[in-house]
Design a protein around this motif. Structure first.
Motif, PDB file in Angstrom:
ATOM      1  N   LEU A   6       0.865  -1.181   0.000  1.00  0.00           N
ATOM      2  CA  LEU A   6       0.000   0.000   0.000  1.00  0.00           C
ATOM      3  C   LEU A   6       0.902   1.233   0.000  1.00  0.00           C
ATOM      4  O   LEU A   6       1.845   1.307   0.806  1.00  0.00           O
ATOM      5  N   GLN A   8       1.155   5.199   0.475  1.00  0.00           N
ATOM      6  CA  GLN A   8       0.471   6.367   1.047  1.00  0.00           C
ATOM      7  C   GLN A   8       1.092   7.626   0.439  1.00  0.00           C
ATOM      8  O   GLN A   8       2.227   7.980   0.738  1.00  0.00           O
ATOM      9  N   LEU A  21      -5.986   4.552   3.954  1.00  0.00           N
ATOM     10  CA  LEU A  21      -5.119   3.414   3.633  1.00  0.00           C
ATOM     11  C   LEU A  21      -4.976   2.474   4.832  1.00  0.00           C
ATOM     12  O   LEU A  21      -4.897   1.251   4.660  1.00  0.00           O
ATOM     13  N   THR A  24      -7.847   0.254   4.837  1.00  0.00           N
ATOM     14  CA  THR A  24      -7.688  -0.745   3.772  1.00  0.00           C
ATOM     15  C   THR A  24      -6.729  -1.847   4.222  1.00  0.00           C
ATOM     16  O   THR A  24      -6.983  -3.044   4.005  1.00  0.00           O
ATOM     17  N   ALA A  25      -5.634  -1.456   4.869  1.00  0.00           N
ATOM     18  CA  ALA A  25      -4.650  -2.441   5.358  1.00  0.00           C
ATOM     19  C   ALA A  25      -5.290  -3.367   6.400  1.00  0.00           C
ATOM     20  O   ALA A  25      -5.023  -4.571   6.408  1.00  0.00           O
ATOM     21  N   ASN A  35       0.602  -7.851   3.532  1.00  0.00           N
ATOM     22  CA  ASN A  35       0.631  -6.462   3.060  1.00  0.00           C
ATOM     23  C   ASN A  35       1.607  -5.627   3.870  1.00  0.00           C
ATOM     24  O   ASN A  35       1.934  -5.957   5.015  1.00  0.00           O
ATOM     25  N   THR A  37       2.738  -1.244   4.222  1.00  0.00           N
ATOM     26  CA  THR A  37       2.482   0.124   3.768  1.00  0.00           C
ATOM     27  C   THR A  37       3.791   0.887   3.607  1.00  0.00           C
ATOM     28  O   THR A  37       4.638   0.873   4.499  1.00  0.00           O
ATOM     29  N   PHE A  73      -0.648  -3.695  -5.703  1.00  0.00           N
ATOM     30  CA  PHE A  73      -0.515  -2.428  -4.969  1.00  0.00           C
ATOM     31  C   PHE A  73      -1.889  -1.811  -4.683  1.00  0.00           C
ATOM     32  O   PHE A  73      -2.832  -2.054  -5.425  1.00  0.00           O
ATOM     33  N   VAL A  74      -1.940  -1.033  -3.609  1.00  0.00           N
ATOM     34  CA  VAL A  74      -3.079  -0.128  -3.431  1.00  0.00           C
ATOM     35  C   VAL A  74      -2.483   1.266  -3.298  1.00  0.00           C
ATOM     36  O   VAL A  74      -1.638   1.512  -2.422  1.00  0.00           O
ATOM     37  N   GLY A  76      -2.773   5.088  -2.362  1.00  0.00           N
ATOM     38  CA  GLY A  76      -3.518   6.069  -1.583  1.00  0.00           C
ATOM     39  C   GLY A  76      -3.213   7.438  -2.168  1.00  0.00           C
ATOM     40  O   GLY A  76      -2.110   7.954  -2.033  1.00  0.00           O
ATOM     41  N   LEU A 164     -11.050  -4.737  -2.903  1.00  0.00           N
ATOM     42  CA  LEU A 164     -10.097  -5.782  -2.490  1.00  0.00           C
ATOM     43  C   LEU A 164     -10.508  -7.154  -3.026  1.00  0.00           C
ATOM     44  O   LEU A 164      -9.643  -7.961  -3.382  1.00  0.00           O
TER      45      LEU A 164
END
Ligand SMILES: Cc1cc2nc3c(=O)[nH]c(=O)nc-3n(C[C@H](O)[C@H](O)[C@H](O)COP(=O)(O)O)c2cc1C
Length: 179
Positions: A6, A8, A21, A24-25, A35, A37, A73-74, A76, A164
């Motif tokens: 993730l 940020q 975020l 989300t985590a 995961n 960040t 990936f995510v 933010g 997700l």
């Protein structure tokens, strides 16, 4: 096992993107999905000036390896002027090669409701720069969706779940295809 990083992308000390975020985590943790960040506020980020990767500092090298080792990936994204914030764009410019042909979700925080289309900029940058495919739905929040540090909007929380579901399914499918 798949691993998701993730990212940020706000440098604001009281960032709502960071709160989004973090929510989300927590969902990834509940699902048992690996995961980590990467918060841009913690990096010694240099400006991208098209030098070879080996000439960037240690912080950048470490981040690059983490991205290369991850499957998805995510992002933010704090919305700046109907687009991606400068620091997040700089991050993608430096690390685009580590994300090549992978999958990503987008969660974004804005000051108002009218900038939703700005998320398309990030999807386009990721597609053109790294051939990254972004899953739908994108998640979009404003200050009204929070109570203090907590994301309280049921609608936003449901969108995170939906995003997700798609992202994890795509990562598993890609893993099987490459096995
Ligand atoms: C330079 C700048 C440009 C911004 N442009 C927009 C915008 O186009 N649309 C919007 O809704 N909010 C805009 N905002 C507000 C931010 O999206 C909002 O403050 C958001 O919370 C930023 O994320 P953060 O809290 O993680 O820093 C802007 C803020 C800054 C500092």
């Amino acid at each position: 096992m798949v691993k998701i990083i993730l990212i940020q992308g706000s440098l604001n000390p009281d960032s709502h993107t960071a709160k989004l975020l973090a929510a989300t985590a927590r969902e990834l943790d509940k699902r048992g999905v690996g995961n980590e960040t990467i918060d841009l506020r913690d990096l010694e980020m240099q400006f991208c000036d098209s030098r070879p990767l080996r000439e960037y500092n240690e912080s950048t090298q470490t981040v690059h390896k983490k991205l290369a080792d991850a499957q998805g990936f995510v992002f933010g994204m704090p919305v700046y002027c109907y687009s991606v914030s400068g620091p997040l764009k700089n991050f993608i410019d430096i690390h685009s090669s580590a994300m090549e042909k992978k999958w990503a979700g987008i969660v974004a925080q804005a000051g108002g409701k009218s900038s939703y289309m700005s998320l398309g900029d990030l999807a386009q940058i990721l597609a053109f720069e790294s051939h990254v495919t972004t899953v739908q739905p994108h998640v979009y929040t404003t200050y009204a969706d929070y109570d203090g540090d907590e994301l309280t909007s049921e609608k936003a929380r449901a969108k995170i779940q939906e995003m997700l579901d798609k992202l994890v399914a795509c990562l598993h499918a890609a893993k099987e295809e490459n096995a």
